[in-house]
Motif scaffolding. Sequence first.
Motif, PDB file in Angstrom:
ATOM      1  N   PRO A 408       0.788  -1.236   0.000  1.00  0.00           N
ATOM      2  CA  PRO A 408       0.000   0.000   0.000  1.00  0.00           C
ATOM      3  C   PRO A 408       0.825   1.294   0.000  1.00  0.00           C
ATOM      4  O   PRO A 408       0.408   2.256  -0.662  1.00  0.00           O
ATOM      5  CB  PRO A 408      -0.854  -0.142   1.266  1.00  0.00           C
ATOM      6  CG  PRO A 408      -0.975  -1.614   1.473  1.00  0.00           C
ATOM      7  CD  PRO A 408       0.318  -2.195   0.989  1.00  0.00           C
ATOM      8  N   PRO A 409       1.979   1.350   0.670  1.00  0.00           N
ATOM      9  CA  PRO A 409       2.708   2.626   0.639  1.00  0.00           C
ATOM     10  C   PRO A 409       3.075   3.097  -0.779  1.00  0.00           C
ATOM     11  O   PRO A 409       3.368   4.276  -0.966  1.00  0.00           O
ATOM     12  CB  PRO A 409       3.966   2.337   1.463  1.00  0.00           C
ATOM     13  CG  PRO A 409       3.564   1.254   2.388  1.00  0.00           C
ATOM     14  CD  PRO A 409       2.613   0.403   1.614  1.00  0.00           C
ATOM     15  N   PHE A 410       3.044   2.203  -1.770  1.00  0.00           N
ATOM     16  CA  PHE A 410       3.317   2.664  -3.140  1.00  0.00           C
ATOM     17  C   PHE A 410       2.170   3.516  -3.682  1.00  0.00           C
ATOM     18  O   PHE A 410       2.328   4.210  -4.676  1.00  0.00           O
ATOM     19  CB  PHE A 410       3.521   1.470  -4.097  1.00  0.00           C
ATOM     20  CG  PHE A 410       4.857   0.791  -3.958  1.00  0.00           C
ATOM     21  CD1 PHE A 410       5.988   1.503  -3.600  1.00  0.00           C
ATOM     22  CD2 PHE A 410       4.980  -0.570  -4.211  1.00  0.00           C
ATOM     23  CE1 PHE A 410       7.220   0.868  -3.478  1.00  0.00           C
ATOM     24  CE2 PHE A 410       6.205  -1.207  -4.094  1.00  0.00           C
ATOM     25  CZ  PHE A 410       7.322  -0.493  -3.720  1.00  0.00           C
ATOM     26  N   HIS A 411       0.980   3.428  -2.987  1.00  0.00           N
ATOM     27  CA  HIS A 411      -0.192   4.195  -3.427  1.00  0.00           C
ATOM     28  C   HIS A 411      -0.483   3.981  -4.904  1.00  0.00           C
ATOM     29  O   HIS A 411      -0.841   4.918  -5.611  1.00  0.00           O
ATOM     30  CB  HIS A 411       0.021   5.712  -3.193  1.00  0.00           C
ATOM     31  CG  HIS A 411      -0.065   6.085  -1.756  1.00  0.00           C
ATOM     32  ND1 HIS A 411      -1.006   5.567  -0.912  1.00  0.00           N
ATOM     33  CD2 HIS A 411       0.687   6.935  -1.022  1.00  0.00           C
ATOM     34  CE1 HIS A 411      -0.828   6.071   0.295  1.00  0.00           C
ATOM     35  NE2 HIS A 411       0.202   6.901   0.270  1.00  0.00           N
ATOM     36  N   ALA A 412      -0.282   2.774  -5.367  1.00  0.00           N
ATOM     37  CA  ALA A 412      -0.572   2.524  -6.792  1.00  0.00           C
ATOM     38  C   ALA A 412      -2.063   2.686  -7.038  1.00  0.00           C
ATOM     39  O   ALA A 412      -2.875   2.440  -6.159  1.00  0.00           O
ATOM     40  CB  ALA A 412      -0.138   1.111  -7.152  1.00  0.00           C
ATOM     41  N   LYS A 413      -2.383   3.093  -8.263  1.00  0.00           N
ATOM     42  CA  LYS A 413      -3.807   3.168  -8.630  1.00  0.00           C
ATOM     43  C   LYS A 413      -4.355   1.748  -8.603  1.00  0.00           C
ATOM     44  O   LYS A 413      -3.606   0.797  -8.867  1.00  0.00           O
ATOM     45  CB  LYS A 413      -3.928   3.720 -10.062  1.00  0.00           C
ATOM     46  CG  LYS A 413      -3.478   5.137 -10.199  1.00  0.00           C
ATOM     47  CD  LYS A 413      -3.804   5.624 -11.618  1.00  0.00           C
ATOM     48  CE  LYS A 413      -3.156   6.969 -11.835  1.00  0.00           C
ATOM     49  NZ  LYS A 413      -2.077   6.935 -12.794  1.00  0.00           N
ATOM     50  N   PRO A 414      -5.665   1.578  -8.341  1.00  0.00           N
ATOM     51  CA  PRO A 414      -6.186   0.207  -8.346  1.00  0.00           C
ATOM     52  C   PRO A 414      -5.907  -0.461  -9.698  1.00  0.00           C
ATOM     53  O   PRO A 414      -5.952   0.193 -10.736  1.00  0.00           O
ATOM     54  CB  PRO A 414      -7.691   0.395  -8.129  1.00  0.00           C
ATOM     55  CG  PRO A 414      -7.842   1.778  -7.590  1.00  0.00           C
ATOM     56  CD  PRO A 414      -6.675   2.580  -8.051  1.00  0.00           C
ATOM     57  N   GLU A 415      -5.610  -1.729  -9.618  1.00  0.00           N
ATOM     58  CA  GLU A 415      -5.331  -2.545 -10.813  1.00  0.00           C
ATOM     59  C   GLU A 415      -4.215  -1.952 -11.677  1.00  0.00           C
ATOM     60  O   GLU A 415      -4.279  -1.970 -12.903  1.00  0.00           O
ATOM     61  CB  GLU A 415      -6.606  -2.730 -11.647  1.00  0.00           C
ATOM     62  CG  GLU A 415      -7.713  -3.399 -10.847  1.00  0.00           C
ATOM     63  CD  GLU A 415      -8.896  -3.787 -11.695  1.00  0.00           C
ATOM     64  OE1 GLU A 415      -8.709  -4.605 -12.601  1.00  0.00           O
ATOM     65  OE2 GLU A 415      -9.983  -3.264 -11.441  1.00  0.00           O
ATOM     66  N   ALA A 416      -3.206  -1.440 -11.011  1.00  0.00           N
ATOM     67  CA  ALA A 416      -2.097  -0.815 -11.750  1.00  0.00           C
ATOM     68  C   ALA A 416      -1.313  -1.862 -12.541  1.00  0.00           C
ATOM     69  O   ALA A 416      -1.181  -3.012 -12.113  1.00  0.00           O
ATOM     70  CB  ALA A 416      -1.165  -0.108 -10.783  1.00  0.00           C
ATOM     71  N   ILE A 417      -0.836  -1.422 -13.683  1.00  0.00           N
ATOM     72  CA  ILE A 417      -0.019  -2.303 -14.535  1.00  0.00           C
ATOM     73  C   ILE A 417       1.251  -1.542 -14.896  1.00  0.00           C
ATOM     74  O   ILE A 417       1.175  -0.373 -15.289  1.00  0.00           O
ATOM     75  CB  ILE A 417      -0.777  -2.666 -15.840  1.00  0.00           C
ATOM     76  CG1 ILE A 417      -2.001  -3.515 -15.506  1.00  0.00           C
ATOM     77  CG2 ILE A 417       0.130  -3.394 -16.825  1.00  0.00           C
ATOM     78  CD1 ILE A 417      -2.934  -3.756 -16.693  1.00  0.00           C
ATOM     79  N   THR A 418       2.395  -2.182 -14.785  1.00  0.00           N
ATOM     80  CA  THR A 418       3.610  -1.553 -15.313  1.00  0.00           C
ATOM     81  C   THR A 418       4.206  -2.420 -16.413  1.00  0.00           C
ATOM     82  O   THR A 418       4.317  -3.638 -16.258  1.00  0.00           O
ATOM     83  CB  THR A 418       4.669  -1.258 -14.231  1.00  0.00           C
ATOM     84  OG1 THR A 418       5.874  -0.864 -14.893  1.00  0.00           O
ATOM     85  CG2 THR A 418       4.964  -2.436 -13.329  1.00  0.00           C
ATOM     86  N   ASP A 419       4.566  -1.754 -17.501  1.00  0.00           N
ATOM     87  CA  ASP A 419       5.206  -2.456 -18.625  1.00  0.00           C
ATOM     88  C   ASP A 419       6.727  -2.295 -18.581  1.00  0.00           C
ATOM     89  O   ASP A 419       7.426  -2.698 -19.520  1.00  0.00           O
ATOM     90  CB  ASP A 419       4.705  -1.879 -19.970  1.00  0.00           C
ATOM     91  CG  ASP A 419       3.208  -2.053 -20.137  1.00  0.00           C
ATOM     92  OD1 ASP A 419       2.689  -3.064 -19.652  1.00  0.00           O
ATOM     93  OD2 ASP A 419       2.563  -1.171 -20.744  1.00  0.00           O
ATOM     94  N   ALA A 420       7.238  -1.706 -17.494  1.00  0.00           N
ATOM     95  CA  ALA A 420       8.691  -1.470 -17.416  1.00  0.00           C
ATOM     96  C   ALA A 420       9.438  -2.801 -17.408  1.00  0.00           C
ATOM     97  O   ALA A 420       8.974  -3.778 -16.801  1.00  0.00           O
ATOM     98  CB  ALA A 420       9.023  -0.698 -16.147  1.00  0.00           C
ATOM     99  N   PHE A 421      10.575  -2.823 -18.081  1.00  0.00           N
ATOM    100  CA  PHE A 421      11.399  -4.034 -18.089  1.00  0.00           C
ATOM    101  C   PHE A 421      11.986  -4.252 -16.691  1.00  0.00           C
ATOM    102  O   PHE A 421      12.592  -3.344 -16.111  1.00  0.00           O
ATOM    103  CB  PHE A 421      12.535  -3.886 -19.103  1.00  0.00           C
ATOM    104  CG  PHE A 421      13.448  -5.073 -19.126  1.00  0.00           C
ATOM    105  CD1 PHE A 421      13.157  -6.162 -19.940  1.00  0.00           C
ATOM    106  CD2 PHE A 421      14.576  -5.128 -18.322  1.00  0.00           C
ATOM    107  CE1 PHE A 421      13.986  -7.268 -19.951  1.00  0.00           C
ATOM    108  CE2 PHE A 421      15.405  -6.238 -18.325  1.00  0.00           C
ATOM    109  CZ  PHE A 421      15.110  -7.311 -19.143  1.00  0.00           C
TER     110      PHE A 421
END
Length: 961
Positions: A408-421
């Motif tokens: 939770p401390p990352f405060h990601a948006k719900p259902e976050a997706i990252t495409d970073a390598f």
Amino acid sequence: MGKVERRPNFLVIVADDLGFSDISPYGSEIETPTLAKLAKEGIRMTNFHTASACSPTRSMLFSGTDNHIAGLGQMAEFMRNFGDYFKNKPGYEGYLNWRVAALSEILQDSGYHTIMSGKWHLGMTKEIAPCSRGFDKNFSLLPGASNHYNYEPQLDDGEFQAPCINTTGFWMEGEKILDRTADLPKHFYSTRTFTDKMIGFLENRTEEESQKPFFAYLPYTAPHWPLQAPRKIIEKYAGKYDDGPDDLTQKRLQRLKELGLVDEAVEHASPVGKLGKDWNEMSPEEKNISARKMEVFAAMVDQLDANVGRVIEHLESTGELDNTFVLFMSDNGAEGAALEALPLMGGKKTMGDIISKYYNNALENIGEPDSFVWYGARWACAATAPSRGFKGWVTEGGIRCPCVIRYPPFHAKPEAITDAFTTVMDILPTILDLAGVAHPGPQFRGREVVLPRGQSWVSHLASSDYKSTSVHKGDVHIHGWELFGMRAIREGKWKAVWIAQPRGKDEWELFNVETDPAEIHDLAQSQPGVLARLVQHWEQYYAETGMVQTPVVDRKIAIELNSQGIRYGVEVTDTKEDGDRVILATRDTNGSGICRFEARYVIGADGGRGLTDELGIKWEGERDIIDMVSAHFKAPLGARHPDPRNFITWFIDPLKGGSIRTGYLYHLGPYPVTTETEEWLFACAVNPENVQDFKTEDMIERIHDTLQVPNLDTNLISLSHWRVNSIVAEKYRSENGRIFLVGDAAHRIPPWGALGLNTGIQDAHNLVWKLGLAIRSNKLGRYNALLDTYETERRPIGLRVSQTSLHNLLSHALVMDRALGISTQNNTESNVKAMEEYFIPHSTEGKSRRQAVRNAQNILDTEFHALGAEIGWFYPNIDPETPITSSNHGGQLLPNGPYAEATYDGVTRVERIRDSGWRDADGMWANFKGHLAGILELNFTSVFGVLAAIYSAFSADIGLK
Ligand SMILES: Cc1cc2nc3c(=O)[nH]c(=O)nc-3n(C[C@H](O)[C@H](O)[C@H](O)COP(=O)(O)OP(=O)(O)OC[C@H]3O[C@@H](n4cnc5c(N)ncnc54)[C@H](O)[C@@H]3O)c2cc1C
């Protein structure tokens, strides 16, 4: 990132052989509500990479560096198939080595309570088990797999003992080795038991332990084979896979696209591997069995999710969940190999042997404790789609895995997706970053350790926009992979892949994996500049990681091609002809597993070690001509070499007494050459007046002395002593006619002209089609005369090559050394004086020495240009061009018959091939071309199969029946 009151806890959960789309947040139909919830509240990665197999990935996870540095340059199970090849090579210890600081060790020293429950696979003995690598508490399976219900009768059966696995036990708790039969819970099921233990460790923390943050490592063995799950969970999935793997691929892809995890335009790769029948070609029963395997797989994943749910619920109940960094990942792509021929327990017993003795794989029993199944390449490819390949491949299918993070401390948006390598090496730096702990290297716990190659994800994952930030320097990150002889190197969107045939092209392919994650469109031709750059990156990666080239013709491929015919680690101890049979006694190379085989014919290819003598066949020629020593080494020599294009460079030092005594050097690769990766071979004769047993240090000194480069950074890879022989067996066929000698068993040729192996391979080509005919006919008499032609044709060639090579060898001293005025008969002063004369300009002596050397060079041309010489070889006994004709084969035959050693006629004439045929008793025409295909069809699936079988022919029967 939000403010954290207390240092975070860590829960790292690893699934085993789980494919990219096997859980519902990644498009699966399998019920995985816990992981769906974690993904909903957390972050999914679409570009997370591991190694292509299990223990290498785990070594990267624990070290933050490349598996070739951390000790799993290859899987231990793979390395033991290659004898001493990987022995003493740093990075190839087969366990998490001491050059790295393990994540658990670092966290333990930093005040964390460290606990583990599950599969270790990073060391099989107590000193390298979890209790010795930083875990306060552990319940561990040490090897890479086990029966999920602890039903392992083969482990207690002498027939299947695993002497090659150096361990005192497979299970440990704390520092105690467990007795599998007595100490494991009665109602053991791997996923449930690992979870019970983990929850127990968490629940039973002492006051002091509870004060500490925890690092919990939960590596499940599911859904690794054998596929097994509780019956009532399997029933949940009944009928769900009745339309087969291609249908599943389409459904999963559709869902991945809907979820935004795969771009709409992406194409998917065709399935690879040992595919078996297409779904539409299968009988209803075959379909039922295949679908049932997938149902069991689904049930395993279902249970894995349910058990992860129990741990998450526990943390929720103690109020610890939101301060816990939870990471769920798979260790590599889905497993698509065909395993029946896998030598699971070492020696020659295969999984197929074990299954047939102890397991019941009938449809209604699949999934039960006493069933042992895997689901094969097609289902695995459905799970890795759109990528190409599966576990073991360095294409994306083997290395791109699901990774879900909840913190939770990352405060990601719900259902976050990252495409970073990202890569599994990043997990250590990320965890240390979150824990506020600096990596302790280069000194740790009294030893030197390497620094991580991975990068922390924290700033990326804590950012508000995952599109505008990255982990690995945007487009220029460079990452390599290498396992089982497959290589890949990536720079941003570009990826170069090198895979040996028959799986790949045997050359570098280039892909834009951003638009073509399936690695379908090879851009090697259209983007040569990019490819060249990536190959340079590869060389750098190879050098930085201290990698050893993996033999590409690996055992796995050989077994796939000829699972019944090829046996490894088997030594023939006795060979006897008995009527129309040959009886062979064999034993495993470790001394156990004594067997007896009957073969109709045997091709003896033991390199002249013993069979020829055993058969009472005499050798003709000269023996023990010179005592040689050769060294294979790595050193940055290319830049110092006056002409690195030379294949062989001879050195002549008057103080050492001539060319062979001084030595020669040749370049071994890998190509293209870089200073960091160059490998060479140096060989010289041992001085008979001062016989020296060269050890590593002596040899390095000798190389430096000859090359006159005293400080050359030299890494000696191997050292061998050998004797030069020029001998040919008097007969190539045994008394009873059932055993044939090929290669060095028939002729030992001085390697001056480099034709020993070529000659052996050609022996084999000559023999196999003839044997094929004889075997088909089942009547030795009918093809006996044809089999005789093997000796009459090939023996003169063996003689010829051994004589030519001996001639070449002797010419060095007789011609070149003499031209220089150097001889072992002369004293040192006169040798030095003669050499000095060569360099005196404008002097008569100098001129005449230089002219003599030029003449000598021309004479030695037979050796230096021997490549291709065999094009002109012919079989005199069937040769239409008799010695009395005018050409005498372009002068290759002297008028009275013998070979002119220094002459060859590099012309292949039609009549030579035309007459290399044979007419059988019924007048049927037979020749090599017509029957090689027949042999392949009969016994092998590729030419590789023929060669492998020939070279392992000593392993009896070779399948030619
Ligand atoms: C320094 C050097 C350089 C050379 N360079 C060249 C070159 O450039 N080109 C070329 O063509 N040739 C070259 N040769 C020659 C070439 O290496 C050999 O001719 C070739 O390896 C012979 O192959 P083989 O399969 O007959 O025997 P080997 O390669 O010796 O293989 C025999 C195999 O049988 C196994 N074996 C032995 N006994 C048993 C048993 N009882 N049971 C089971 N297995 C057994 C051995 O372990 C071994 O693996 C060179 C040789 C040397 C020494």
